[in-house]
Design a protein around this motif. Sequence first.
Motif, PDB file in Angstrom:
ATOM      1  N   PRO A   1      17.885  58.069  38.539  1.00 27.96           N
ATOM      2  CA  PRO A   1      18.148  57.771  39.964  1.00 27.96           C
ATOM      3  C   PRO A   1      19.376  58.504  40.501  1.00 27.96           C
ATOM      4  O   PRO A   1      19.342  59.071  41.601  1.00 27.96           O
ATOM      5  N   SER A   2      20.460  58.507  39.721  1.00 32.77           N
ATOM      6  CA  SER A   2      21.678  59.202  40.164  1.00 32.77           C
ATOM      7  C   SER A   2      21.424  60.697  40.343  1.00 32.77           C
ATOM      8  O   SER A   2      21.927  61.312  41.292  1.00 32.77           O
ATOM      9  N   LEU A   3      20.640  61.266  39.416  1.00 28.97           N
ATOM     10  CA  LEU A   3      20.333  62.692  39.508  1.00 28.97           C
ATOM     11  C   LEU A   3      19.562  63.004  40.788  1.00 28.97           C
ATOM     12  O   LEU A   3      19.897  63.950  41.517  1.00 28.97           O
ATOM     13  N   LEU A   4      18.546  62.214  41.080  1.00 29.79           N
ATOM     14  CA  LEU A   4      17.714  62.472  42.262  1.00 29.79           C
ATOM     15  C   LEU A   4      18.510  62.288  43.552  1.00 29.79           C
ATOM     16  O   LEU A   4      18.397  63.099  44.479  1.00 29.79           O
ATOM     17  N   PHE A   5      19.317  61.229  43.627  1.00 30.32           N
ATOM     18  CA  PHE A   5      20.147  61.020  44.816  1.00 30.32           C
ATOM     19  C   PHE A   5      21.161  62.152  44.975  1.00 30.32           C
ATOM     20  O   PHE A   5      21.437  62.608  46.089  1.00 30.32           O
ATOM     21  N   MET A   6      21.724  62.601  43.846  1.00 31.74           N
ATOM     22  CA  MET A   6      22.712  63.679  43.898  1.00 31.74           C
ATOM     23  C   MET A   6      22.088  64.983  44.380  1.00 31.74           C
ATOM     24  O   MET A   6      22.644  65.665  45.249  1.00 31.74           O
ATOM     25  N   LEU A   7      20.936  65.339  43.826  1.00 27.49           N
ATOM     26  CA  LEU A   7      20.288  66.592  44.217  1.00 27.49           C
ATOM     27  C   LEU A   7      19.902  66.575  45.689  1.00 27.49           C
ATOM     28  O   LEU A   7      20.148  67.534  46.427  1.00 27.49           O
ATOM     29  N   ALA A   8      19.293  65.475  46.124  1.00 32.71           N
ATOM     30  CA  ALA A   8      18.878  65.380  47.533  1.00 32.71           C
ATOM     31  C   ALA A   8      20.085  65.358  48.461  1.00 32.71           C
ATOM     32  O   ALA A   8      20.114  66.042  49.497  1.00 32.71           O
ATOM     33  N   GLY A   9      21.109  64.578  48.092  1.00 32.40           N
ATOM     34  CA  GLY A   9      22.298  64.492  48.932  1.00 32.40           C
ATOM     35  C   GLY A   9      23.029  65.812  49.041  1.00 32.40           C
ATOM     36  O   GLY A   9      23.440  66.229  50.138  1.00 32.40           O
ATOM     37  N   THR A  10      23.187  66.492  47.914  1.00 32.18           N
ATOM     38  CA  THR A  10      23.858  67.801  47.918  1.00 32.18           C
ATOM     39  C   THR A  10      23.095  68.792  48.782  1.00 32.18           C
ATOM     40  O   THR A  10      23.682  69.516  49.595  1.00 32.18           O
ATOM     41  N   ALA A  11      21.768  68.838  48.605  1.00 29.94           N
ATOM     42  CA  ALA A  11      20.945  69.771  49.382  1.00 29.94           C
ATOM     43  C   ALA A  11      21.066  69.500  50.877  1.00 29.94           C
ATOM     44  O   ALA A  11      21.190  70.434  51.682  1.00 29.94           O
ATOM     45  N   LEU A  12      21.064  68.229  51.271  1.00 31.85           N
ATOM     46  CA  LEU A  12      21.115  67.887  52.699  1.00 31.85           C
ATOM     47  C   LEU A  12      22.490  68.157  53.305  1.00 31.85           C
ATOM     48  O   LEU A  12      22.589  68.621  54.445  1.00 31.85           O
ATOM     49  N   VAL A  13      23.549  67.882  52.551  1.00 29.85           N
ATOM     50  CA  VAL A  13      24.899  68.173  53.063  1.00 29.85           C
ATOM     51  C   VAL A  13      25.073  69.684  53.265  1.00 29.85           C
ATOM     52  O   VAL A  13      25.599  70.129  54.290  1.00 29.85           O
ATOM     53  N   ILE A  14      24.617  70.454  52.301  1.00 31.49           N
ATOM     54  CA  ILE A  14      24.698  71.917  52.423  1.00 31.49           C
ATOM     55  C   ILE A  14      23.846  72.394  53.588  1.00 31.49           C
ATOM     56  O   ILE A  14      24.271  73.247  54.382  1.00 31.49           O
ATOM     57  N   ALA A  15      22.639  71.850  53.705  1.00 29.82           N
ATOM     58  CA  ALA A  15      21.754  72.224  54.815  1.00 29.82           C
ATOM     59  C   ALA A  15      22.413  71.902  56.153  1.00 29.82           C
ATOM     60  O   ALA A  15      22.353  72.702  57.099  1.00 29.82           O
ATOM     61  N   GLY A  16      23.034  70.727  56.241  1.00 27.83           N
ATOM     62  CA  GLY A  16      23.710  70.352  57.483  1.00 27.83           C
ATOM     63  C   GLY A  16      24.823  71.315  57.838  1.00 27.83           C
ATOM     64  O   GLY A  16      24.968  71.721  59.003  1.00 27.83           O
TER      65      GLY A  16
END
Length: 301
Positions: A53-68
Amino acid sequence: MLSSTADKDKNSLAKDLKYLLKTGIIQSNVMTAFAGFWIALYENQWQLGNYWPSLLFMLAGTALVIAGGCVINNYYDRDIDPIMTRTKLRPTVTGSISLPVILWMGIILTIVGVGLLLLTSLQAALLGLFGWFAYVVLYTMWSKRRYTLNTAIGSLSGAVPPLIGWAAVDPNLSLTAFALFAIMFIWQTPHFLALAIKKTDEYKAANIPMLPVVRGFDVTKRQIVFYIICLLPLPLFLLKLGWAVIILATILNIGWLVMAIKGYKKQDIYKWSNKLFLYSLFYLMILFIGMILITLPSVIF
């Protein structure tokens, strides 16, 4: 006919989003964030199966922050992007997506990304915010159009993802985590200076004070070699990962340095910079994938 039109619209939207989100940047940064997460597991002797769960939240969160951050960068640079070949097809230039929509997209992506990182740890979310701030405010809004040091300042944001990945599973950042940060921070300057040489005319036309525009090619070449030399001692700080990682990183560093020095005076400047730029891409991929593969048995089994 209707189906053909719909397909064209989908392709056009996909292309717009690719330019807007800068998917190449997202992919490379998510890779280094994943490596940070993975190496934290290895150093703590934890198993990946307990941290999905931590891995999936981290990957998605990192990708979205960078995208933003990338979307807001595009929004801010909409006045200079028409001048440069590699940016003139962005939807902020073509008008295929309205500017208010683009701005809100950047804000929402950032907020959702930070929220997902908060589900892993407060430190990961704060590091994500710092990386976003470094890219959007310190680089895009402040230094990019003022100083030749914009490359180094922008490198802060690109060096943060391994720390985000690490903090998502282990908020106590170790020396190894900061070594990964240092490698990414220093790697980016020769990488982007090589690109700046290739695109010097475009940066000059857009009035962006990149080093080759302001100080010329000779100074830029010396800076590239200097930063590659600075990479040489950093593998020693990865000792906890084993000698295989140290040897791999050292070989990559020496190979980059030899390539830089060998063509320093003998090759056409554009050919030289293109070779170094391509090598830097392979360097990043080989180093981080190599670290993951070398430590694979301990993290999986």
